[in-house]
Design a protein around this motif. Structure first.
Motif, short mmCIF file in Angstrom:
data_model
loop_
_atom_site.label_atom_id
_atom_site.label_comp_id
_atom_site.label_asym_id
_atom_site.label_seq_id
_atom_site.Cartn_x
_atom_site.Cartn_y
_atom_site.Cartn_z
N VAL A 88 -53.61 -60.93 123.31
CA VAL A 88 -54.01 -61.85 124.38
C VAL A 88 -52.87 -62.80 124.76
CG1 VAL A 88 -56.45 -61.77 123.73
CG2 VAL A 88 -55.05 -63.64 122.89
N SER A 89 -51.98 -63.09 123.82
CA SER A 89 -50.90 -64.04 124.12
C SER A 89 -49.76 -63.40 124.91
CB SER A 89 -50.31 -64.61 122.83
OG SER A 89 -51.31 -65.16 122.02
N LEU A 90 -49.51 -62.11 124.64
CA LEU A 90 -48.30 -61.49 125.20
C LEU A 90 -48.54 -60.52 126.33
CD1 LEU A 90 -47.05 -61.44 121.75
CD2 LEU A 90 -45.25 -61.42 123.47
N LEU A 91 -49.72 -59.93 126.39
CA LEU A 91 -49.85 -58.81 127.31
C LEU A 91 -50.54 -59.18 128.61
CD1 LEU A 91 -50.58 -55.99 124.72
CD2 LEU A 91 -48.39 -56.83 125.59
N ASP A 92 -49.90 -58.78 129.68
CA ASP A 92 -50.41 -58.99 131.03
C ASP A 92 -51.54 -57.98 131.25
OD1 ASP A 92 -50.85 -58.91 133.75
OD2 ASP A 92 -48.72 -59.06 134.29
N PRO A 93 -52.76 -58.46 131.50
CA PRO A 93 -53.87 -57.50 131.65
C PRO A 93 -53.66 -56.51 132.80
CG PRO A 93 -54.67 -59.78 131.55
CD PRO A 93 -53.18 -59.85 131.64
N GLY A 94 -52.72 -56.79 133.68
CA GLY A 94 -52.50 -55.92 134.84
C GLY A 94 -51.46 -54.83 134.63
N ARG A 95 -50.84 -54.78 133.45
CA ARG A 95 -49.77 -53.78 133.25
C ARG A 95 -50.04 -52.93 132.02
NH1 ARG A 95 -44.41 -56.76 132.76
NH2 ARG A 95 -43.64 -54.64 132.70
N PRO A 96 -49.69 -51.64 132.06
CA PRO A 96 -50.03 -50.74 130.95
C PRO A 96 -49.17 -50.95 129.70
CG PRO A 96 -48.74 -49.56 132.58
CD PRO A 96 -48.98 -50.93 133.16
N VAL A 97 -49.73 -50.50 128.58
CA VAL A 97 -48.98 -50.51 127.32
C VAL A 97 -49.05 -49.12 126.69
CG1 VAL A 97 -49.46 -52.95 126.84
CG2 VAL A 97 -50.99 -51.18 125.90
N LEU A 98 -48.10 -48.89 125.79
CA LEU A 98 -48.07 -47.65 125.01
C LEU A 98 -48.36 -48.01 123.56
CD1 LEU A 98 -47.41 -44.59 124.91
CD2 LEU A 98 -45.00 -45.23 124.58
N VAL A 99 -49.43 -47.42 123.01
CA VAL A 99 -49.76 -47.68 121.61
C VAL A 99 -49.42 -46.44 120.80
CG1 VAL A 99 -51.62 -48.13 119.96
CG2 VAL A 99 -51.58 -49.34 122.15
N VAL A 100 -48.60 -46.64 119.76
CA VAL A 100 -48.18 -45.54 118.89
C VAL A 100 -49.04 -45.61 117.63
CG1 VAL A 100 -46.24 -44.52 117.66
CG2 VAL A 100 -45.85 -45.77 119.81
N SER A 101 -50.01 -44.70 117.54
CA SER A 101 -50.98 -44.79 116.44
C SER A 101 -50.74 -43.70 115.40
CB SER A 101 -52.41 -44.66 117.00
OG SER A 101 -53.34 -44.70 115.92
N THR A 102 -50.77 -44.11 114.13
CA THR A 102 -50.73 -43.13 113.05
C THR A 102 -51.97 -43.25 112.17
OG1 THR A 102 -49.38 -44.68 111.78
CG2 THR A 102 -48.20 -42.93 112.93
N GLY A 103 -53.04 -43.83 112.73
CA GLY A 103 -54.27 -43.95 111.95
C GLY A 103 -55.21 -45.00 112.50
N MET A 104 -56.09 -45.49 111.64
CA MET A 104 -57.16 -46.37 112.13
C MET A 104 -56.64 -47.69 112.67
SD MET A 104 -59.55 -48.25 109.26
CE MET A 104 -60.02 -49.83 109.92
N TRP A 105 -55.51 -48.18 112.13
CA TRP A 105 -55.04 -49.50 112.60
C TRP A 105 -54.37 -49.39 113.95
CZ3 TRP A 105 -57.54 -53.23 110.61
CH2 TRP A 105 -58.03 -53.11 109.31
N GLY A 106 -53.68 -48.30 114.20
CA GLY A 106 -53.13 -48.08 115.54
C GLY A 106 -54.27 -47.90 116.53
N ASP A 107 -55.31 -47.18 116.10
CA ASP A 107 -56.48 -47.00 116.98
C ASP A 107 -57.13 -48.35 117.28
OD1 ASP A 107 -55.88 -44.34 116.76
OD2 ASP A 107 -57.82 -43.71 115.94
#
Ligand SMILES: *Cc1c(COP(=O)(O)O)cnc(C)c1O
Length: 383
Positions: A88-107
């Motif tokens: 919530v502090s860093l990400l602009d709700p209007g722009r996409p992000v890439l999440v690199v998940s290797t398990g439940m915490w990335g999910d």
């Protein structure tokens, strides 16, 4: 109870019951001097000694993650609160992000972004394997993500990710790099500045062996600038790191400032745990954890227990995820191991979880604890 292998950490209260040896990912076993700090009442937030000690704690954390120019923020909350706070502090709700998940915490990171209205691309990784850097490069080349979010060590898979490589990819494509280091910090090498990581997030209750209840952030100058020049206002009030940044700078200058009540006892206990970690030595601690892991893995191989992570370079220092040997249900195996005096954890990986169990070997775990654990698993399988 029979078959309990005594450990120096066992204590025998009236009745002779032994506390099981908890080989878990957290909360881990704190040192006595850390626990002692919890027993004293929290001091007033204006107390000069408290402010000075809190300031020293922030400086120690900066040293631990190898980020001499970072802004460090230590606030009440769990690891999950910390993840959401970063989002919530860093990400602009209007722009996409890439999440690199290797398990439940990335999910979970992916889900936190989605819940906050952020568009997410989150390629999945085969259970136990490292992320596919070629695929990530292709995705990053295809669109302008504002950030790449990644888990350093995912405790549901036991995978350790090459953070330097991910941060490098993010940087080349103009994206922030945000790392969940909760299951890594205190057990893995971390060079935040050299690697170009913008946000490194930790929690005290895993390999740092402090009590749970604080979220720890180390923010690069770029991340601080990003927060201070946001073009949007987060819908969330209490989790906004922008409100904490001036409090932490004041604390480091030895001055009082306020946003929310600081968890004083937890800060005191965490400060003592950090003192012990740095007294051991950053590099020495990583080497100790790697050696414990190697001994555990060699012992597991001897008794025919397979690991979820096949490649050694991807095996975390502080947590091992094992395949269940044969058709035995997880609860039956864990109950039998508990009968032998050792507490292990069930699998939590979103795909492989039901066919795995987990062993935490982080913080104040000793070689004796590793041998005790191996013996307990051996006896549980062949009583
Ligand atoms: C434990 C853990 C968390 C957060 O845990 P909380 O229960 O919310 O404190 C986040 N990420 C990773 C990788 C973890 O291992």
């Amino acid at each position: 109870m029979t078959g309990v292998v005594a450990s120096v950490h066992d204590h025998a209260p009236a009745g002779g019951e032994r506390t099981p040896l908890a080989m878990v990912v957290g909360p881990t076993r704190p040192a006595a001097s850390v626990l002692a700090r919890l027993a004293a009442p929290a001091r007033p937030l204006t107390d000069h000694t408290f402010i000075a000690e809190f300031g020293a704690c922030l400086r120690s954390f900066r040293a631990l993650v190898g980020a001499p120019d970072a802004a460090v923020v230590v606030v009440p909350g769990t690891g999950t609160t910390g993840l959401e706070s970063a989002v919530v502090s860093l990400l602009d709700p209007g722009r996409p992000v890439l999440v690199v998940s290797t398990g439940m915490w990335g999910d979970r990171l992916r889900d936190i972004c989605l819940r906050n209205g952020i568009r997410v691309d989150a390629p999945t990784t085969d259970p136990g394997h490292a992320p596919d850097l070629v695929l990530l490069e292709r995705l990053l080349a295809g669109q302008a993500y504002q950030a790449v979010l990644v888990t350093h060590v995912d405790s549901s898979s036991g995978v350790r990710v090459d953070i330097r490589a991910i941060a490098d990819l993010a940087d080349r494509h103009g994206a922030l790099c945000v790392v969940d280091g909760i299951a890594a910090i205190g057990a893995e090498e971390i060079e935040q500045r050299a690697w170009g990581v913008d946000v490194y997030l930790g929690s005290p209750a895993k390999a740092l062996a402090a009590p749970p209840g604080l979220a720890l952030f180390s923010l690069s100058p770029r991340a601080v600038h990003w927060i201070e020049h946001r073009a949007w206002t987060p819908a969330n009030y209490s989790l906004d790191l922008a409100s904490w940044l001036p409090v932490m700078s004041a604390t480091e200058r030895g001055e009082f400032a306020f946003f929310q009540t600081t968890a004083g006892n937890l800060v005191d206990a965490f400060g003592e745990a950090l003192r012990l970690v740095l007294a051991e030595g950053r590099a020495e601690r990583v080497i100790r954890h790697a050696a414990l892991r190697d001994r555990l893995h060699a012992g597991l191989a001897e008794i025919g227990v397979e690991l979820l992570v096949p490649d050694r370079v991807n095996q975390a220092n502080g947590v091992t995820v094992c395949r269940l040997p044969g058709p035995i249900p997880c609860t039956a195996l864990l109950d039998a191991v508990a009968e032998e005096g050792v507490l292990l954890q069930a699998g939590t990986h979103p795909v492989a979880g039901s066919r795995t169990f987990r062993i935490g070997h982080m913080g104040n775990v000793t070689e004796d604890d590793i041998e005790t654990t191996l013996e307990a698993i051996r006896r549980a399988r062949h009583p």
